[in-house]
Structures are given as structure tokens and as C-alpha cells.
Design a protein around this motif. Sequence first.
Motif, PDB file in Angstrom:
ATOM      1  N   THR A  95      81.627 -36.101  16.555  1.00 16.13           N
ATOM      2  CA  THR A  95      82.847 -36.595  17.193  1.00 16.13           C
ATOM      3  C   THR A  95      82.560 -38.019  17.635  1.00 16.13           C
TER       4      THR A  95
ATOM      5  N   ASN B  16      86.092 -45.713  15.507  1.00 18.52           N
ATOM      6  CA  ASN B  16      86.398 -44.610  16.433  1.00 18.52           C
ATOM      7  C   ASN B  16      85.204 -44.250  17.321  1.00 18.52           C
TER       8      ASN B  16
ATOM      9  N   GLU C  62      86.414 -47.141  24.647  1.00 17.97           N
ATOM     10  CA  GLU C  62      87.299 -48.206  25.138  1.00 17.97           C
ATOM     11  C   GLU C  62      86.491 -49.183  25.986  1.00 17.97           C
TER      12      GLU C  62
ATOM     13  N   ARG D 146      92.180 -49.293  22.800  1.00 16.96           N
ATOM     14  CA  ARG D 146      92.989 -48.287  22.111  1.00 16.96           C
ATOM     15  C   ARG D 146      94.273 -48.091  22.902  1.00 16.96           C
TER      16      ARG D 146
ATOM     17  N   HIS E 276      98.301 -46.319  22.149  1.00 16.47           N
ATOM     18  CA  HIS E 276      99.309 -45.700  21.284  1.00 16.47           C
ATOM     19  C   HIS E 276      98.748 -45.415  19.894  1.00 16.47           C
ATOM     20  N   SER E 277      97.555 -44.833  19.840  1.00 16.00           N
ATOM     21  CA  SER E 277      96.860 -44.464  18.602  1.00 16.00           C
ATOM     22  C   SER E 277      96.541 -45.656  17.686  1.00 16.00           C
ATOM     23  N   VAL E 278      96.524 -46.862  18.236  1.00 13.59           N
ATOM     24  CA  VAL E 278      96.137 -48.050  17.480  1.00 13.59           C
ATOM     25  C   VAL E 278      94.880 -48.622  18.127  1.00 13.59           C
ATOM     26  N   THR E 279      93.906 -48.943  17.294  1.00 12.11           N
ATOM     27  CA  THR E 279      92.657 -49.518  17.772  1.00 12.11           C
ATOM     28  C   THR E 279      92.646 -51.011  17.483  1.00 12.11           C
TER      29      THR E 279
END
Length: 123
Positions: A8, A28, A32, A96, A98-101
Motif C-alpha cells: 500500500t 502514490n 502529503e 493531494r 479531490h483525488s488529484v496528485t
Amino acid sequence: MIVLPARTVASSRDWPRPPACLPANRLNEPLEGHRVAVAGLVILRQRPGTAKGVIFITLEDETGIVNVVVWRKIYELFRRAVISGRLLRVTGRMQRAHSVTHVIAEEVEDISGMLDVLVRGEG
């Protein structure tokens, strides 16, 4: 047969640290706010009029794309690289939302001179 647990989020020791570059497909892994370096071909530069001087750059490496945000102050420091670089190395902080990196740029380096090495297959 040995079954290893699925990977993970890696510990902060498992991903390349600047100046080594993190490939797009591993964005991923850092948490952050962690500092990373990424590199890739510039495939898009956007400077929307409504963005108050912010520039958005999309880089592409052999594994995917990286979204980079360049704030006005950083743009002023690294203007030539941001405007004219075809191959960039960007060091900055992970963000990160709103699901954008994104990588929030702190340093931008034009490494376009390395394109010849890549074309010859030496890199």
C-alpha cells in the motif's frame, strides 16, 4: 508458495529522495507534504488568466504523467526553465486534493540537454 502482502503506502524510506527522481507511477507512495523530485518531458503548460499568476505544467515520463503547480514567486525565480524547458526536473512538495496528485514546485531545473542522451539510449 510464499504470498507477500499487497504493497500500500510505502514508508518514507522506500521512495527515491531528491535529487533522485520519483517516477510518475510511484507518486502514490510519499505522503502529503513530503518533498520529492520528478522529471519528465513537458507536454503542457497552462497559465489561465483566472489563476492569479499560477502556472500548471504537465510532465510525462516513461511511467505516466505528473501534474506540477508553479506559484508566481517560484516562476519568477525559475522563469527561463519554466518557459523554455522541454525536459524538466522539479523538486517540490506532494499535494493531494479531490483525488488529484500535484507536486507544488520549489525548484525547477531545465535538463533538456539530457534529451540527446535519452535519444541515443544511454540514459
